[in-house]
Design a protein around this motif. Structure first.
Motif, PDB file in Angstrom:
ATOM      1  N   TYR A   5       0.832  -1.243  -0.004  1.00  0.00           N
ATOM      2  CA  TYR A   5      -0.097  -0.045   0.093  1.00  0.00           C
ATOM      3  C   TYR A   5       1.097   1.298   0.033  1.00  0.00           C
ATOM      4  O   TYR A   5       0.287   2.457  -0.490  1.00  0.00           O
ATOM      5  N   LEU A   6       2.241   1.311   0.413  1.00  0.00           N
ATOM      6  CA  LEU A   6       2.858   2.510   0.782  1.00  0.00           C
ATOM      7  C   LEU A   6       4.236   1.946  -0.051  1.00  0.00           C
ATOM      8  O   LEU A   6       5.035   1.461   1.095  1.00  0.00           O
ATOM      9  N   LYS A   7       4.678   2.262  -1.138  1.00  0.00           N
ATOM     10  CA  LYS A   7       5.974   1.535  -1.580  1.00  0.00           C
ATOM     11  C   LYS A   7       7.050   2.452  -1.369  1.00  0.00           C
ATOM     12  O   LYS A   7       7.073   3.861  -1.171  1.00  0.00           O
ATOM     13  N   GLY A   8       8.115   1.835  -0.961  1.00  0.00           N
ATOM     14  CA  GLY A   8       9.394   2.629  -0.349  1.00  0.00           C
ATOM     15  C   GLY A   8       9.478   3.163   0.887  1.00  0.00           C
ATOM     16  O   GLY A   8      10.336   3.956   1.309  1.00  0.00           O
ATOM     17  N   ALA A   9       8.468   2.733   1.610  1.00  0.00           N
ATOM     18  CA  ALA A   9       8.388   3.244   3.138  1.00  0.00           C
ATOM     19  C   ALA A   9       9.137   2.145   3.978  1.00  0.00           C
ATOM     20  O   ALA A   9       9.044   1.083   3.607  1.00  0.00           O
ATOM     21  N   LEU A  11       8.157   1.222   6.859  1.00  0.00           N
ATOM     22  CA  LEU A  11       7.162   0.841   7.743  1.00  0.00           C
ATOM     23  C   LEU A  11       6.066  -0.252   7.487  1.00  0.00           C
ATOM     24  O   LEU A  11       6.076  -0.428   6.145  1.00  0.00           O
ATOM     25  N   SER A  12       6.078  -1.083   8.155  1.00  0.00           N
ATOM     26  CA  SER A  12       5.381  -2.316   7.997  1.00  0.00           C
ATOM     27  C   SER A  12       3.982  -2.293   7.442  1.00  0.00           C
ATOM     28  O   SER A  12       3.339  -0.878   7.710  1.00  0.00           O
ATOM     29  N   GLU A  13       3.527  -3.227   6.815  1.00  0.00           N
ATOM     30  CA  GLU A  13       1.996  -2.995   6.123  1.00  0.00           C
ATOM     31  C   GLU A  13       1.058  -2.901   7.393  1.00  0.00           C
ATOM     32  O   GLU A  13       0.348  -2.319   7.265  1.00  0.00           O
ATOM     33  N   ARG A  14       1.490  -3.734   8.373  1.00  0.00           N
ATOM     34  CA  ARG A  14       0.508  -3.759   9.584  1.00  0.00           C
ATOM     35  C   ARG A  14       0.410  -2.239  10.320  1.00  0.00           C
ATOM     36  O   ARG A  14      -0.701  -2.046  10.581  1.00  0.00           O
ATOM     37  N   LYS A  15       1.622  -1.683  10.453  1.00  0.00           N
ATOM     38  CA  LYS A  15       1.425  -0.426  10.969  1.00  0.00           C
ATOM     39  C   LYS A  15       1.048   0.569  10.012  1.00  0.00           C
ATOM     40  O   LYS A  15      -0.011   1.595  10.592  1.00  0.00           O
ATOM     41  N   PHE A  16       0.953   0.467   8.884  1.00  0.00           N
ATOM     42  CA  PHE A  16       0.268   1.381   7.840  1.00  0.00           C
ATOM     43  C   PHE A  16      -1.219   1.180   7.919  1.00  0.00           C
ATOM     44  O   PHE A  16      -1.975   2.068   7.680  1.00  0.00           O
ATOM     45  N   GLN A  31      -3.452  13.416  16.565  1.00  0.00           N
ATOM     46  CA  GLN A  31      -4.024  12.029  17.318  1.00  0.00           C
ATOM     47  C   GLN A  31      -3.473  10.794  16.736  1.00  0.00           C
ATOM     48  O   GLN A  31      -3.272   9.971  17.308  1.00  0.00           O
ATOM     49  N   ILE A  32      -3.359  10.594  15.299  1.00  0.00           N
ATOM     50  CA  ILE A  32      -2.769   9.627  14.744  1.00  0.00           C
ATOM     51  C   ILE A  32      -1.426   9.264  15.003  1.00  0.00           C
ATOM     52  O   ILE A  32      -0.910   8.357  15.451  1.00  0.00           O
ATOM     53  N   ALA A  33      -0.538  10.453  15.330  1.00  0.00           N
ATOM     54  CA  ALA A  33       1.048  10.223  15.784  1.00  0.00           C
ATOM     55  C   ALA A  33       1.001   9.787  16.913  1.00  0.00           C
ATOM     56  O   ALA A  33       1.735   8.879  17.472  1.00  0.00           O
ATOM     57  N   ASP A  34       0.109  10.341  17.987  1.00  0.00           N
ATOM     58  CA  ASP A  34       0.131   9.901  19.455  1.00  0.00           C
ATOM     59  C   ASP A  34      -0.313   8.446  19.538  1.00  0.00           C
ATOM     60  O   ASP A  34       0.402   7.943  20.441  1.00  0.00           O
ATOM     61  N   ILE A  35      -1.309   7.883  18.940  1.00  0.00           N
ATOM     62  CA  ILE A  35      -1.930   6.573  19.017  1.00  0.00           C
ATOM     63  C   ILE A  35      -0.876   5.447  18.520  1.00  0.00           C
ATOM     64  O   ILE A  35      -0.697   4.394  19.023  1.00  0.00           O
ATOM     65  N   SER A  36      -0.394   5.946  17.112  1.00  0.00           N
ATOM     66  CA  SER A  36       0.325   5.078  16.386  1.00  0.00           C
ATOM     67  C   SER A  36       1.806   4.901  16.754  1.00  0.00           C
ATOM     68  O   SER A  36       2.617   3.751  16.505  1.00  0.00           O
ATOM     69  N   GLY A  37       2.297   6.055  17.446  1.00  0.00           N
ATOM     70  CA  GLY A  37       3.668   5.868  17.870  1.00  0.00           C
ATOM     71  C   GLY A  37       4.639   6.528  16.763  1.00  0.00           C
ATOM     72  O   GLY A  37       5.824   6.605  16.940  1.00  0.00           O
ATOM     73  N   VAL A  38       4.266   6.734  15.514  1.00  0.00           N
ATOM     74  CA  VAL A  38       4.964   7.510  14.340  1.00  0.00           C
ATOM     75  C   VAL A  38       5.049   8.808  14.535  1.00  0.00           C
ATOM     76  O   VAL A  38       4.003   9.485  14.868  1.00  0.00           O
TER      77      VAL A  38
END
Length: 234
Positions: A5-9, A11-16, A31-38
């Motif tokens: 889903y995100l080429k060249g990242a 970042l795991s597919e599960r995390k994305f 909010q997304i950054a806080d919850i995901s830790g990214v």
């Protein structure tokens, strides 16, 4: 790291998928950054690419070719805030200095479509709603007649135009969907605490996409979109 889903990242597919689900739930970048830790910077980069993909999809669905909208001699598609979802309100008291963002809304079949109108001014909208013939000399009447409503984001106001208020397919009130869409858009922009005209296009197209898929599982719809048209960091 493989991620269809995100080429060249890196970042795991599960995390994305986790980030995508939070986006589908309409959370902000913070909010997304806080919850995901990214990191917030990374999230902003992903959301920018996702919104561009959504905008391209909406453009492809539009039955009438839409010209590329530009402000300050730059394409809107390439413009974003340095901090993504943190938007600056265009308030009425600065309207004399800042040209308002104006867009049209039309419903065709069971979908709503939007179009930013950089050459339409507030006086033109007022003239159109009053049926004044002065618009004939400005070559604007026929164009505005394509829309069921026009929104002035500087005033956060929806103007109803002369298009039919009845759906010829279902016989129901056409403006119900237009009003519902404007309600969704107002709510989303208020959540982001305003609007920066340089991000208006992408956020408008996101609202259009969300509204047209309001009866679907948006997360599943987004996964299908990115399966066919994956994001890339290059």
């Amino acid at each position: 790291m493989k991620n269809k889903y995100l080429k060249g990242a890196h970042l795991s597919e599960r995390k994305f998928k986790e980030i995508l689900r939070l986006f589908a739930d309409d959370l902000t970048a913070t909010q997304i950054a806080d919850i995901s830790g990214v990191s917030r910077v990374t999230i902003n980069s992903y959301l920018k690419k996702l919104r561009n993909q959504i905008a391209r999809f909406c453009e492809a669905q539009h039955p009438v070719p839409v010209p590329v909208v530009a402000y300050d001699n730059r394409q809107v598609e390439t413009q974003t805030d340095h901090d993504g979802d943190t938007l600056v309100a265009v308030k009425p008291e600065v309207d004399r200095l800042v040209k308002p963002v104006i867009f049209g809304i039309c419903r065709i079949a069971d979908r709503l479509h939007t179009e930013i109108l950089p050459d339409v001014s507030r006086p033109m909208i007022h003239a159109a709603t009053r049926g004044r013939s002065v618009l004939e000399t400005l070559d604007t009447t026929e164009r505005l007649r394509r829309f069921n409503g026009v929104v002035d984001l500087g005033q956060y106001r929806l103007y109803r135009l002369g298009a039919s208020t009845t759906d010829t397919v279902s016989g129901g009130p056409l403006m119900d969907d237009v009003d519902a869409f404007w309600g969704l858009t107002k709510h989303r922009l208020a959540k982001f605490k305003g609007l920066n005209r340089n991000t208006a296009y992408l956020h408008l197209k996101e609202c259009e996409y969300r509204f047209n898929h309001r009866n679907d599982d948006l997360y599943s719809v987004l996964l299908e979109l990115l399966k066919n048209y994956p994001l890339t960091l290059s």
